[in-house]
Write a protein that holds these residues in place. Structure first.
Motif, short mmCIF file in Angstrom:
data_model
loop_
_atom_site.label_atom_id
_atom_site.label_comp_id
_atom_site.label_asym_id
_atom_site.label_seq_id
_atom_site.Cartn_x
_atom_site.Cartn_y
_atom_site.Cartn_z
N ILE A 118 -6.89 -1.76 -4.71
CA ILE A 118 -5.64 -2.42 -5.07
C ILE A 118 -5.86 -3.33 -6.29
CG2 ILE A 118 -3.84 -4.01 -4.29
CD1 ILE A 118 -3.83 -1.23 -2.96
N GLU B 95 -0.94 -7.12 -5.86
CA GLU B 95 -0.25 -7.28 -4.58
C GLU B 95 1.25 -7.33 -4.84
OE1 GLU B 95 -1.83 -10.61 -2.51
OE2 GLU B 95 -3.83 -9.73 -2.32
N THR C 19 7.82 -7.12 2.29
CA THR C 19 6.40 -6.78 2.14
C THR C 19 5.93 -5.81 3.22
OG1 THR C 19 5.78 -8.74 3.43
CG2 THR C 19 5.82 -8.97 1.03
N THR D 225 0.90 -3.14 0.85
CA THR D 225 -0.48 -2.80 0.53
C THR D 225 -0.82 -3.14 -0.92
OG1 THR D 225 -0.44 -1.00 2.14
CG2 THR D 225 -2.17 -0.93 0.48
N GLY D 226 0.12 -2.91 -1.83
CA GLY D 226 -0.09 -3.22 -3.24
C GLY D 226 -0.14 -1.98 -4.11
#
Length: 245
Positions: free
Chosen positions: A103, A106, A198, A205-206
């Motif tokens: 990732i 975010e 989110t 997770t991003g």
């Protein structure tokens, strides 16, 4: 002996050619501040600068190509490109089709609508909001909110959806928090509705860089470079450039 030397030379040339192969990145350059086309018709944005920094760190020769967002993963599956960086949420469904880097950002998503018109997300139900076609935002509404009456209208880009909202053809738009924030900074009369979303199956997770399934060598190079630029501060400097608040 001569044949052996010739074979070794050919192997060396072949290995060099493989190493020098151009890594083709694909994106959808209509999503500022992550990727966009500037006045000189050059691709810019956080994702583009990040990818170029990773390529330099990993000593990869990279090129960048622009396509519609909903064609990015199919293009990787058909091996037209090696990697896609396009503010792409890592989701279980996508991970079945492509491999993802670690990732690098975010993420969360928000609804935006005319100021004073809707007090909460509940008040947006039964209305129509714009989303970019093929995105996690579209799927989230389909999976979570359509049964409650919220309708989504797909667009080729979030910018098109935002334009339709300002022209009164949409009740709201659903997009990534940073993209909405960038737009709101230049546009009065609109506001975020409700809290950032989110949900890990869609946004939490991003963002990751997608690569062709099974291309472990490229994945390892990108992840190693990402860890290195995070360690030496270059990632933080780039992040502050695009997300100063």
């Amino acid at each position: 002996m001569k044949k052996t030397l010739l074979s070794l030379a050919l192997l060396a040339v072949s290995a060099s050619a493989v190493q020098a192969e151009e890594v083709k990145f694909v994106t959808n350059a209509a999503y500022p501040p992550f990727e966009y086309v500037d006045d000189n018709n050059e691709m810019q944005g956080f994702d583009i600068e990040l990818a170029k920094t990773l390529c330099a760190q990993a000593e990869l020769e990279c090129s960048f190509h622009n396509q519609a967002f909903d064609s990015l993963i199919p293009s990787l599956k058909f091996r037209r490109y090696h990697a896609a960086i396009a503010a792409m949420d890592v989701t279980p469904e996508r991970a079945e089709q492509v491999d993802f880097s670690d990732i690098y950002y975010e993420n969360s998503a928000v609804f935006v609508a005319p100021a004073g018109k809707y007090e909460s997300l509940d008040s947006l139900l039964k209305q129509t909001v714009g989303v970019q076609n093929g995105t996690s935002h579209q799927k989230y509404i389909q999976d979570k909110l359509e049964a409650e009456g919220l309708q989504s209208r797909p667009y080729q880009s979030v910018q098109d959806a935002l334009l339709d909202m300002t022209n009164g053809r949409l009740d709201g738009v659903f997009a990534d928090t940073a993209v909405v924030g960038e737009w709101l900074a230049k546009q009065s009369g609109y506001t975020v509705v409700g809290d950032p979303i989110t949900d890990a199956d869609y946004f939490g997770t991003g963002f990751g860089i997608a690569v062709t399934k099974g291309n472990q060598a490229l994945l390892e190079q990108l992840n190693k470079a990402l860890a290195e630029i995070k360690a030496d501060g270059r990632y933080d400097s780039l992040y502050q450039k695009y997300f100063p608040h």
